[in-house]
Structure formats: C-alpha cells, structure tokens
Design a protein around this motif. Structure first.
Motif, PDB file in Angstrom:
ATOM      1  N   GLN A 124       0.831  -1.206   0.000  1.00  0.00           N
ATOM      2  CA  GLN A 124       0.000   0.000   0.000  1.00  0.00           C
ATOM      3  C   GLN A 124       0.863   1.253   0.000  1.00  0.00           C
TER       4      GLN A 124
ATOM      5  N   ASP B 239       0.630   4.205  -2.723  1.00  0.00           N
ATOM      6  CA  ASP B 239       0.375   5.591  -2.339  1.00  0.00           C
ATOM      7  C   ASP B 239       1.443   6.522  -2.910  1.00  0.00           C
TER       8      ASP B 239
ATOM      9  N   TYR C  23       0.764   9.436  -5.601  1.00  0.00           N
ATOM     10  CA  TYR C  23       1.148  10.789  -5.216  1.00  0.00           C
ATOM     11  C   TYR C  23       2.035  11.415  -6.304  1.00  0.00           C
TER      12      TYR C  23
END
Length: 355
Positions: A102, A106, A110
C-alpha cells in the motif's frame, strides 16, 4: 455478208463460253464427235478449270492445320492468396507500474498527482497487488506492464519470462570494506575469521564475495582462525595506522590512501525494471519506458524544486526505488564484477536464502 455475220456470232459465243467455263478443248471436239465430256459439262480438275472443294465452288484451298489434333490449352493457374500481414506490435500511450504494498501504491499515485498539478507529462499508471509474486502474475496476464525487482527477485522474474529493460543506478555514499591487521600474513588471510553482521544484507553479500575470492566454500563459512577480518560499512569505519584494507581484486590499501569507491567488496545488484519478453523488441514500448523514467529523474528527481520522488515517503526510505538513485540505464553496473549469475552463486544457487 451472211457468212461474215455468222462468223462474228460464233466468235462471240466462243468468247462467252471461255469466260464462263475456262479454256476448253478445241472447237469441234466434244461428245458429238466422241471425244471429251458432254457439251456444257465441266471438265475434271486439272483440265483447265480450278479444282472444286467444300461446297463445290471453285476457289483457293484452305491451309491444313500444322497439328491435326492440337493439345488443349492448360487451365490458367489459380492466383496465390495474398500473404497475411505480420501482427502489429501493440502501441502504448502509458505504462502500468505494479506495486507490492500500500505504501508503494500511495507513493506512485502521489507522484502522478504532483506531475499532473505541475504540467509534467508522466505517462505512468499504478497497479496495486499484495506481493511480488502477484505482480509477476499481473504482468503475465497483461494487467500491468512493469515490475521493479531487487537482487533476490531477478531469478523469479526471469522464470516468469520477464526481462530487465532498465537498471536503476545508485550514487553510493558508503561501501562495505574488508579491514584486516596491517601485519596479516597470507596464511592468516586465508584462515581468518570474518566479523560480519549477517543480518545486514549488504554486509552478507560482501562477506560472501570475500570468501569467494579467497577460495572458501561459500556454503560452509565455518573458517575460524586467530586473526579476524572485519566486514563493515565505510561510514562506520574509523581508520587506524595498524590496519589495512583488502580490495576485491586482492590488492591492499594502507592508512591515508583510502578511496572506498576503488577498494571495497560490495557485491549487490541494482534494482531492475522488468517487463514481458516480447516488449524488449517493441520500439514503441522501449521508447516510452525510457521517456517515463527520464521524466522521473529530470522532473521529479534529486534536483527537482517540485518534489523528489527518490526521497523518504511517509517516513520510510527506499520506497519503490532506492533513495540514492541517480539515473536509469539499459546496461547494469556490476560492482566488483558481480553479475546475476555470480550473485546467485554467492547464495549457493538458492533463491530462498534471506540474503
């Protein structure tokens, strides 16, 4: 007078007969005299008249065919069907990077947000899975295009018919070195005990390479001698006058001459960006691949004023790529000559070993 008129009439009649029947026998020769055909009939062929043929009328004979029974013409050859065009390689407008955690997902998302908000054309997508093995399966089933593999994952990636297309070069700030007493002998060097933190992955690789170069069995590191050689990070080393460094090529350096980039025993592999085998010959894919990672380095790299992709993320270092990544290349940097094959041998050819 009567005689001359009769003579003229006879001459006219003879002329008409000659024009109609051709030249015949002399006057007075005929059936009434017992010679020749009946008066008014046609003489046989070759008797002054052209031969008859066909329907009985005079005229030239048609030429006979040179071949009385000519062969029939062969049927025309069937046209060959057009050759099918070779399948066209797939075209790509973006590449899908597979993530294994995860945190990686992320960071990938981003980066896309940062790029989009700053007009940076980063042709990348993020595909999340739960493990490296799941990523391999996603690439094989075309749910993803790329996966990043570390040195322990190269063999798995190749077993899945993936190939490395780019390598992530690093600018190392420290190196693993072999520190020995200055007065060590060759015999002591061969039998020396290694002082190494086996839980440190880079230290383990360096120790394995050192043992390989001094002819030890890598799968049985039980050598114990009276002399100890330290395998340590150069960042933690405080040089003294009674020690020396042993380089990977067997040469030594004494205090004051240390250049750790030239004399070390680092043995790790760079991170590799793997893709399915057919894509390594697809120019569209390889050009886009280089474009994506050139954009990461040039627009979101160490010198970026927007954001550094190669920095800690949410308090964690080395997420997706190492923090000290300095560029990407088609050719790997093999530290101290350690290739994929040699790296595997450092682990007794066992991928399952932790280091």
């Amino acid at each position: 007078m009567f005689k001359s008129g009769l003579a003229a009439l006879i001459i006219v009649l003879l002329a008409n007969a000659e024009a109609q029947f051709g030249v015949g026998p002399p006057f007075g020769v005929g059936p009434q005299f017992g010679v020749g055909p009946p008066f008014g009939s046609r003489p046989p062929a070759g008797f002054g008249l052209p031969s008859l043929h066909g329907d009985g009328f005079p005229g030239p004979h048609p030429r006979p065919h040179p071949f009385p029974n000519p062969r029939p013409l062969p049927p025309p050859r069937p046209l060959r069907p057009p050759r099918p065009l070779p399948p066209q390689p797939p075209q790509f407008s973006s590449l899908r990077l597979c993530t294994t955690t995860q945190l990686e997902q992320d960071k990938c998302l981003y980066a896309l947000d940062i790029a989009g908000n700053n007009s940076i054309d980063l042709k990348l997508e993020c595909v999340q899975t739960d493990s490296f093995d799941d990523c391999l399966q996603a690439v094989q089933t075309k749910e993803a295009d790329l996966v990043v593999a570390d040195e322990h994952e190269y063999l798995k990636a190749r077993s899945a018919d993936l190939v490395p297309l780019l390598y992530a070069h690093e600018t190392l700030t420290s190196y693993y070195i072999a520190v020995a007493p200055k007065n060590i002998t060759l015999l002591e060097l061969s039998n020396a005990t290694l002082d190494v933190n086996a839980m440190d992955e880079r230290a383990f690789h360096a120790a394995a390479l050192f043992n390989l170069h001094r002819g030890h069995d890598l799968c049985d590191q039980a050598a114990e001698g009276d002399v100890t050689i330290q395998i340590i990070d150069s960042a933690d080393y405080d040089p003294t006058d009674d020690e020396l460094l042993i380089c990977a090529d067997g040469s030594v350096l004494y205090a004051g001459d240390y250049d750790y980039s030239e004399c070390n025993i680092d043995a790790g592999l760079e991170l590799g960006i793997f893709a399915p085998r057919p894509y390594d010959t697809n120019r569209s894919f390889t050009r886009l691949l280089q474009n994506v990672f050139d954009t990461l380095i040039n627009s979101l790299g160490q010198e970026s004023e927007v954001w550094n992709f190669f920095s800690d993320f949410q308090g964690t270092s080395d997420v997706i790529f190492k923090n000290d990544t300095s560029g990407f290349s088609l050719i790997p940097v093999n530290r101290n000559g350690v290739t994929e094959q040699k790296f595997t041998s450092l682990h007794c050819d066992q991928v399952s070993l932790d280091h």
